[in-house]
Design a protein around this motif. Structure first.
Motif, PDB file in Angstrom:
ATOM      1  N   ILE A   2      42.783  39.978  31.799  1.00 46.60           N
ATOM      2  CA  ILE A   2      44.205  39.697  31.688  1.00 46.60           C
ATOM      3  C   ILE A   2      44.618  39.669  30.219  1.00 46.60           C
ATOM      4  O   ILE A   2      43.938  39.078  29.377  1.00 46.60           O
ATOM      5  N   ASP A   3      45.727  40.325  29.922  1.00 43.69           N
ATOM      6  CA  ASP A   3      46.233  40.409  28.557  1.00 43.69           C
ATOM      7  C   ASP A   3      46.762  39.036  28.135  1.00 43.69           C
ATOM      8  O   ASP A   3      47.751  38.533  28.681  1.00 43.69           O
ATOM      9  N   ALA A   4      46.116  38.422  27.143  1.00 46.52           N
ATOM     10  CA  ALA A   4      46.510  37.083  26.697  1.00 46.52           C
ATOM     11  C   ALA A   4      47.918  37.078  26.108  1.00 46.52           C
ATOM     12  O   ALA A   4      48.665  36.106  26.270  1.00 46.52           O
ATOM     13  N   LEU A 357      38.136  29.944  39.166  1.00 42.96           N
ATOM     14  CA  LEU A 357      39.072  31.006  38.788  1.00 42.96           C
ATOM     15  C   LEU A 357      39.360  30.996  37.286  1.00 42.96           C
ATOM     16  O   LEU A 357      39.770  32.024  36.741  1.00 42.96           O
ATOM     17  N   MET A 358      39.136  29.882  36.607  1.00 39.45           N
ATOM     18  CA  MET A 358      39.334  29.839  35.163  1.00 39.45           C
ATOM     19  C   MET A 358      38.396  30.794  34.434  1.00 39.45           C
ATOM     20  O   MET A 358      38.684  31.234  33.318  1.00 39.45           O
ATOM     21  N   LEU A 359      37.279  31.129  35.065  1.00 34.29           N
ATOM     22  CA  LEU A 359      36.318  32.045  34.449  1.00 34.29           C
ATOM     23  C   LEU A 359      36.827  33.478  34.401  1.00 34.29           C
ATOM     24  O   LEU A 359      36.278  34.303  33.660  1.00 34.29           O
ATOM     25  N   LYS A 360      37.868  33.787  35.184  1.00 33.66           N
ATOM     26  CA  LYS A 360      38.394  35.149  35.183  1.00 33.66           C
ATOM     27  C   LYS A 360      39.034  35.528  33.848  1.00 33.66           C
ATOM     28  O   LYS A 360      39.345  36.681  33.614  1.00 33.66           O
ATOM     29  N   GLY A 463      48.690  33.576  37.110  1.00 33.57           N
ATOM     30  CA  GLY A 463      49.949  33.610  37.841  1.00 33.57           C
ATOM     31  C   GLY A 463      50.927  34.670  37.395  1.00 33.57           C
ATOM     32  O   GLY A 463      51.939  34.907  38.057  1.00 33.57           O
ATOM     33  N   VAL A 464      50.670  35.345  36.265  1.00 35.48           N
ATOM     34  CA  VAL A 464      51.651  36.263  35.694  1.00 35.48           C
ATOM     35  C   VAL A 464      51.705  37.579  36.462  1.00 35.48           C
ATOM     36  O   VAL A 464      50.769  37.955  37.167  1.00 35.48           O
TER      37      VAL A 464
END
Length: 533
Positions: A2-4, A357-360, A463-464
């Motif tokens: 995911i793009d930070a 899921l935080m590891l994603k 969530g984005v």
């Protein structure tokens, strides 16, 4: 991966639009009830000055209400545009209170506000008074539903994750409505809105008295604001304490960061009045502490501990590892819904799925995460302690200042003492403080929840929506320009009608420019009306 940058820009856009929107909401909440009180006095006494007060403050309420509705619409659309996966994941839960809030705001409130403005000559006094009270109740009910939705994000009760649909689903809507965090947040937020309305009326009334304009209206408005504001300011402190107590069971990390407490202390914990939290050193420097107070506030006891930040971080690592068991079982269920063993493992560990899921953020499949990546995910559960620590304290200081301000005003008004000019000046310059306190409060509530968009369930970065950076940059710039223009329009309209003042009825003195019996006469007696001279 995911793009930070996309995540941060999406967060920034929602935060800025929400903060703009909340410039209007608290004033709507506060003014609505004060207007209802003023009109009640008019109906009981028949004195036209109270009707003039109701119409004047009602006009300012109407301007603010329109701006609040306009800025609130955008926020709801953002859930579908910028936070699509969030909407998909929890839409079954979040959608119901959000829809009810829309019905309250756009149908009930809008209809009642129209009756308030256009019903003066079409309704009897009692009928119009009933409409005014319904406007006040409708405004607060509208806030109730959106705060129920927000409270569920802080404490997700009454819903579970369904492994068959891969979504959160409601199992008990009553728990969602009567969520203790949501209820505490609601009463605290509306009480803060009442303080905002009272400060607004107090400041404008003080400005009129300093300039010797609309004296009858200003004196009465000052009295209403002082009494209503004092009750509201005291309520904010009590209800804020209740909100803090709710964190003890549901958001321990937020509570520890607010206190800057790095290690669990022997019960009862002390309250840190002053300190400089240092994340790198993992300590709070130059502490000034009051013994026992934090333990009493957070636990209502003398023998229960308040967990420290470092202990909670270690607990988060354990939750991540338990969440991996739930994630693995979920993948097995996706391949074979009849896998009884996988379902049993999932049900036993489902409360920790969000931690896995935080590891994603670091690896596509959390099961492939290394110990180093797990440690990084653990550290993500700690936002900026310094910002949270001091935002909370500035908010609290402003809250106690309001008690002193309204207490002094109430004392002078109740004893019918002349209000000194220095106090009137203090009241005028206090005007922006409730908005500063409200924005700080939302910073504590929302930033303190990070890295979760739903506490313990869904990390914010997941969530984005999958949209381009250029799209969000353009819309962010567009919204900021639009909202700034709206804010400027609101301020200009408010200033215009405040300078013009109320359309006073003859015989009540509401519109006259009269000298006050204080330290100096009016500067330009030639400008007074003939009857005043």
């Amino acid at each position: 991966m995911i793009d930070a940058t996309l995540v941060e820009l999406s967060r920034l856009q929602f935060a800025l639009t929400a903060m703009y929107h909340f410039l209007f909401v608290p004033l709507t909440l506060g003014l609505s009830f004060m207007i209802a009180i003023m009109e009640s006095v008019y109906v009981m006494t028949g004195r036209t000055v109270w009707r003039d007060m109701t119409k004047f403050w009602g006009l300012l309420f109407g301007i603010n209400f329109a701006m609040g509705v306009a800025t609130g619409i955008v926020m709801e659309f953002q859930f579908g545009t910028n936070w699509a996966y969030y909407s998909h994941y929890v839409g079954d839960v979040f959608g119901a209170p959000l829809a009810l809030e829309g019905l309250m705001a756009f149908f009930l409130e809008a209809t009642l506000v129209g009756l308030f403005f256009f019903g003066w000559d079409r309704l009897s006094k009692v009928q119009h008074l009933a409409v005014t009270w319904l406007v006040a109740l409708g405004s607060n009910l509208s806030a109730l539903w959106i705060l129920i939705a927000n409270g569920w994000m802080q404490n997700p009760v009454g819903a579970v994750f369904n492994p068959d649909t891969m979504r959160m689903e409601v199992i008990n809507f009553a728990e969602v409505i009567f969520n203790p965090v949501a209820q505490a947040k609601f009463v605290h937020t509306v009480a803060a809105g009442y303080v905002t309305g009272a400060v607004f009326v107090l400041s404008i009334s003080a400005w009129y008295l300093l300039r010797r304009r609309h004296v009858a209206l200003a004196k009465r408005s000052l009295t209403v604001a002082a009494s209503f504001g004092l009750a509201a300011a005291l309520s904010v402190v009590v209800l804020g304490d209740e909100s803090g107590y709710a964190l003890t069971d549901n958001q321990k990390m937020k509570l520890a960061m607010i206190e800057g407490m790095w290690h669990t202390e022997e019960a009862p914990a002390a309250f840190t009045v002053f300190g400089i939290p240092d994340r790198n050193a993992q300590e709070t420097r130059y502490e000034l502490r009051i013994p026992w107070v934090m333990g009493l506030i957070a636990t209502r006891s003398l023998d229960q501990e308040v967990p420290g930040i470092l202990e909670l971080l270690a607990l988060a690592e354990l939750h991540i590892r338990d969440g991996l068991l739930a994630y693995d079982a979920l993948q097995r269920l996706n391949e074979n819904q009849a896998d009884a063993e996988a379902r049993e493992i999932f049900l036993a560990n489902q409360h920790y799925l969000g931690y896995a899921l935080m590891l994603k953020r670091y690896v596509e499949d959390p099961r492939d995460a290394t110990d180093e990546q797990i440690a990084s995910a653990m550290r993500d559960s700690l936002p900026n302690v310094f910002a949270l620590f001091w935002s909370f304290r500035f908010m609290v200081v402003i809250g106690f200042y309001f008690i002193l301000l309204f207490g002094a005003a109430f004392y002078m008004c109740s004893l019918r003492r002349q209000v000194p000019r220095w106090f009137l000046r203090v009241a005028v310059f206090s005007l922006p403080l409730p908005w500063i306190a409200a924005e700080l409060g939302w910073l504590v509530a929302e930033y303190g929840r990070q890295p979760w968009v739903i506490e313990g369930v869904l990390p914010t970065f997941l969530g984005v929506s999958s949209i381009g950076l250029s799209d969000i940059i353009i819309t962010l710039a567009g919204f900021m320009v639009l909202y700034t223009v709206l804010a400027v329009i609101e301020i200009k309209l408010m200033v215009k009608y405040i300078r013009r003042g109320p359309e006073a009825e003859a015989g009540e003195g509401g519109g006259q420019v009269l000298p006050l019996p204080d330290d100096r006469p009016a500067s330009r007696p030639a400008a007074l009306p003939e009857e005043a001279r």
